[in-house]
Design an enzyme around this catalytic site. Sequence first.
Site, PDB file in Angstrom:
ATOM      1  N   LEU A 123       2.267   2.920   2.515  1.00  0.00           N
ATOM      2  CA  LEU A 123       1.672   3.811   3.514  1.00  0.00           C
ATOM      3  C   LEU A 123       2.684   4.501   4.412  1.00  0.00           C
ATOM      4  CD1 LEU A 123      -1.119   1.336   4.616  1.00  0.00           C
ATOM      5  CD2 LEU A 123      -1.478   3.437   3.324  1.00  0.00           C
ATOM      6  N   SER A 124       3.928   4.018   4.414  1.00  0.00           N
ATOM      7  CA  SER A 124       4.851   4.404   5.478  1.00  0.00           C
ATOM      8  C   SER A 124       5.799   5.519   5.041  1.00  0.00           C
ATOM      9  CB  SER A 124       5.640   3.177   5.949  1.00  0.00           C
ATOM     10  OG  SER A 124       6.298   3.453   7.148  1.00  0.00           O
ATOM     11  N   GLU A 150       7.899   2.285  19.088  1.00  0.00           N
ATOM     12  CA  GLU A 150       7.994   1.416  17.912  1.00  0.00           C
ATOM     13  C   GLU A 150       8.486   0.005  18.252  1.00  0.00           C
ATOM     14  OE1 GLU A 150       7.270   2.516  14.474  1.00  0.00           O
ATOM     15  OE2 GLU A 150       6.200   3.977  15.711  1.00  0.00           O
ATOM     16  N   VAL A 204      11.608   4.180   2.651  1.00  0.00           N
ATOM     17  CA  VAL A 204      11.854   4.329   1.221  1.00  0.00           C
ATOM     18  C   VAL A 204      11.394   3.105   0.447  1.00  0.00           C
ATOM     19  CG1 VAL A 204      13.648   4.637  -0.533  1.00  0.00           C
ATOM     20  CG2 VAL A 204      13.755   5.936   1.609  1.00  0.00           C
ATOM     21  N   CYS A 229      13.103  -7.327  10.714  1.00  0.00           N
ATOM     22  CA  CYS A 229      11.741  -6.811  10.919  1.00  0.00           C
ATOM     23  C   CYS A 229      10.762  -7.936  11.199  1.00  0.00           C
ATOM     24  CB  CYS A 229      11.275  -6.046   9.677  1.00  0.00           C
ATOM     25  SG  CYS A 229      11.965  -4.393   9.500  1.00  0.00           S
ATOM     26  N   ALA A 246       0.813  -1.218   0.000  1.00  0.00           N
ATOM     27  CA  ALA A 246       0.000   0.000   0.000  1.00  0.00           C
ATOM     28  C   ALA A 246       0.845   1.266   0.000  1.00  0.00           C
ATOM     29  CB  ALA A 246      -0.931  -0.006   1.209  1.00  0.00           C
ATOM     30  N   HIS A 300      13.688   3.195  11.485  1.00  0.00           N
ATOM     31  CA  HIS A 300      13.905   2.486  12.752  1.00  0.00           C
ATOM     32  C   HIS A 300      15.394   2.213  12.924  1.00  0.00           C
ATOM     33  CE1 HIS A 300       9.573   0.779  12.405  1.00  0.00           C
ATOM     34  NE2 HIS A 300       9.584   1.754  13.295  1.00  0.00           N
TER      35      HIS A 300
END
Length: 445
Positions: free
Chosen positions: A21-22, A174, A26, A369, A19, A250
């Site tokens: 979205l972040s 986070e 990148v 992740c 999507a 992050h």
Amino acid sequence: MKHFEANFDGLVGPTHNYAGLSFGNVASLSNAKESSSPRQAAKQGLQKMKALHDMGMVQGVLAPQERPDIFALRRLGFSGSDAKVLEDAAKKAPQVFRACCSASSMWTANAATVSPSGDTADNKIHFTPANLTNKYHRSLEPVTSGNILKAMFNDEKHFAHHQHLPDNEHFGDEGAANHTRFCSEYGGAGVELFVFGRYAFDASKPAPTKFPARHTFEACEAVTRLHQLNDNNIVYMQQNPNVIDQGVFHNDVIAVGNQNVLFYHEQAFLNTQQGLDEIQRKMGDTQMHFIKVDTADVSVEEAVKTYLFNTQVITLPDGHMAIIAPTECEENERVHAYLQSLVNMNTPIKEVKYFDVKQSMRNGGGPACLRLRVAMTEQEKNALNQNVLMSEALFSTLNSWVDKHYRDALSENDLRDPQLLIESRTALDELTQILKLGSVYPFQL
């Protein structure tokens, strides 16, 4: 007593999609709206989990979240049947709709912060789900993340669970993506490193200007209090604002640690030497290996593109360390050359293993992740829900489950299909039975 670090990888969900979205990620933005393959993504993740299990590592599975999030859309005023909610949201608020379809919960490094029993005053493993307030699509995750973690680590004698921090950016948290732990042995006391992007209550302190600093100092402090940590075993370091503005959203995109090793880029932190000195001082007689990668050897851009630092540094049963890296690191000439030289340096890292996790990489997350680390004892391992631990049988069962329920390809337009929601709920309901989680999803309640 035997002790080790277990990895719990996020199982990619049946509505895995790109999507974009972040903002600040990148890789996520560059692949926005491309078609995805949920089946391939889930199987890539399962292959990595099984490979670590075969290496002798303790490996677990963390269930995905339900998407599209119909309950979030109803809270925002969409009503009627589920099919009507999907249709109206996709048509009238497409950006909100995409957010409620996000596949981001697959990155379980953001699920929670975990402190092992060797560090906590009550000698329990503590879990605090991350509130992920900086991104709306991620802020939908913490309640269900908490439900799943409680169903996995369900013995109150050994595990303590906390509510996520207040849903406000002053306490933006986070999770483990900005947290690592150093120790000589996993079962003993360690030093926990909390990394933050900004001070929420002091605007005069350094902060990025292009991309957001998602994690605050105040959130770090709150988690240390909840987890009953000793000040002598805590180190706070701030991310370099300039590196956040280069797409390092992050800390696990620019640094990774394990036991007595910190593998980091020279641009990762502010006041780097001061922080490293404090880590070594608090580690006492345990000699730290601080492995710095110079910009001249690997640029920040290359590190972000290949996720050189979003790798797992693991201690294998024979005692030596290995890096679990995405194949993108192998395909990049400079990064591959660096990793080849690394294993010949005088450090505990002696091996690099490459894995294809391209479906995750294209959505903005690498091997690190995908996993939540939990240092534990054999007794604590025996106290957790055994059905979530990887085995030959579970690997076979979950692959068959994916084949039965997952689509081979998924476009953005497919997300509004009511049949996809039915397929997804059917799959997740069956998964909770396989993993013996009970009712952890809103639709089950």
